[in-house]
Design an enzyme around this catalytic site. Structure first.
Site, PDB file in Angstrom:
ATOM      1  N   ARG A  69       0.825  -1.210   0.000  1.00  0.00           N
ATOM      2  CA  ARG A  69       0.000   0.000   0.000  1.00  0.00           C
ATOM      3  C   ARG A  69       0.860   1.262   0.000  1.00  0.00           C
ATOM      4  NH1 ARG A  69      -4.630   0.474   4.520  1.00  0.00           N
ATOM      5  NH2 ARG A  69      -2.880   1.109   5.823  1.00  0.00           N
TER       6      ARG A  69
ATOM      7  N   LYS B 191      -2.851   6.744   0.775  1.00  0.00           N
ATOM      8  CA  LYS B 191      -2.676   7.123   2.185  1.00  0.00           C
ATOM      9  C   LYS B 191      -1.620   8.228   2.226  1.00  0.00           C
ATOM     10  CE  LYS B 191      -2.473   4.814   6.688  1.00  0.00           C
ATOM     11  NZ  LYS B 191      -3.658   5.370   7.328  1.00  0.00           N
TER      12      LYS B 191
ATOM     13  N   GLU C 222     -16.568   5.629   5.328  1.00  0.00           N
ATOM     14  CA  GLU C 222     -15.753   5.041   6.396  1.00  0.00           C
ATOM     15  C   GLU C 222     -15.676   6.039   7.537  1.00  0.00           C
ATOM     16  OE1 GLU C 222     -11.614   4.611   5.241  1.00  0.00           O
ATOM     17  OE2 GLU C 222     -11.703   6.421   4.009  1.00  0.00           O
TER      18      GLU C 222
END
Ligand code: PXG
Length: 285
Positions: A52, A151, A184
């Site tokens: 990620r 991210k 989320e």
């Protein structure tokens, strides 16, 4: 013993672990990060976190100046130097110091930072009694503008939502996407239990593809539960039998009240408790 922080190959005392005020990570949130747990001296789902991190970097044209093997060695070195067995690892890669302009071509030296520390866990009470959360007005970033799957160090979207939640007396807050669907929470993914199956928004809803989310999906499927990744509305949340959140810091934490509606019977439900137990066995067993 002072905490040691890794920056570009060197371990510094925490007080001396510094980077430039001209770093574009500070000036613009231009960089990427990961939050990872270590359990019993083993780094949990390291490969997935590295995947990620590298994908986040690729998406913002940021070349991580070390290899995955070197990053792994840096993590292990930092854990060892701080004698961390059960703890939290923060990986940060910034664009590096440059000019006061946006142009990343005018930066040099991306900074690779590894912090290994103990983790302040949520109090036991949250796991025993469940959380009370609210839906906030701050929508999750539109994926066409800044994809939440990246991210990045630019977390203002989530921070604004977090502040709204805190001001309403809640430690987590539910964010909707640009279509008004459930996305989320500020640092956690959301799951519902309905009719004995799990439901969670698809990653295309504009959410971070949480590593814990993936682990819980595997655990649930391994326990014979169906998992549906379908768009969810606030109404779906309100009528769910159970609700829980997943994240690196929170692990699996029940939610018993949302927007002042009681979920199920107002106590953490059996499916949630079973998955909490399975997660605990996987990480501590
Ligand atoms: N959504 C968002 C927006 C996140 O930032 C998660 C979901 C859960 O993903 P993982 O991969 O952790 O299961 C995150 C992760 C913190 C903290 O200190 C927050 C995260 C990770 C680590 C620490 O609050 N958020």
């Amino acid at each position: 013993m002072s905490l040691k922080v890794y920056i570009n190959g060197t371990l510094y005392d925490k007080a001396d672990a510094k980077i430039s005020v001209y770093d574009h990570g500070l000036l613009y949130g231009d960089g990427v990060f990961e939050g990872i747990r270590s359990y019993g001296g083993r780094v949990f789902r390291l490969e997935q976190h590295l995947d990620r991190l590298w994908e986040s970097a690729q998406a913002i044209w940021l070349e991580i100046p070390i290899s995955r093997d070197e990053m792994t060695a840096a993590i292990n070195e930092t854990l060892l130097a701080n004698e961390i067995i059960d703890g939290y690892i923060r990986l940060i890669v910034t664009r590096g110091a440059g000019t006061l302009g946006l142009d990343p071509n005018k930066t040099a030296d991306p900074q690779v930072i590894v912090i290994a520390d103990t983790i302040a866990l949520y109090p036991d009470e949250y796991y025993e009694n469940g959380l009370d959360i609210v839906t906030v007005a701050t929508q999750r970033n539109h994926p066409a503008a800044l994809d939440p799957r990246i991210k990045s160090l630019n977390y203002l979207n989530n921070i604004l939502a977090k502040i709204e939640g805190l001001r309403a007396g809640c430690v987590e807050a539910l964010m909707l996407n640009h279509d008004g669907e459930v996305a989320e929470c500020t640092g956690d993914n959301i799951f519902l239990v309905r009719g004995g199956a799990l439901a969670t928004p698809p990653t295309t809803a504009g959410i971070l593809a949480g590593i814990t989310r993936g682990v819980v999906i595997e655990l649930a499927q391994g326990a014979g539960l169906a998992v549906h990744e379908d768009p969810l509305s606030r109404r779906d949340v309100y009528v769910a039998d159970e609700c829980f959140l997943t994240g690196t810091a929170a692990e699996v934490v029940p939610v018993v009240r949302i927007d002042d509606r009681v979920i199920g019977d107002g106590k953490p439900g059996p499916v949630t408790r079973d998955l909490m137990q399975r997660f605990r066995e996987l990480t501590r067993g």
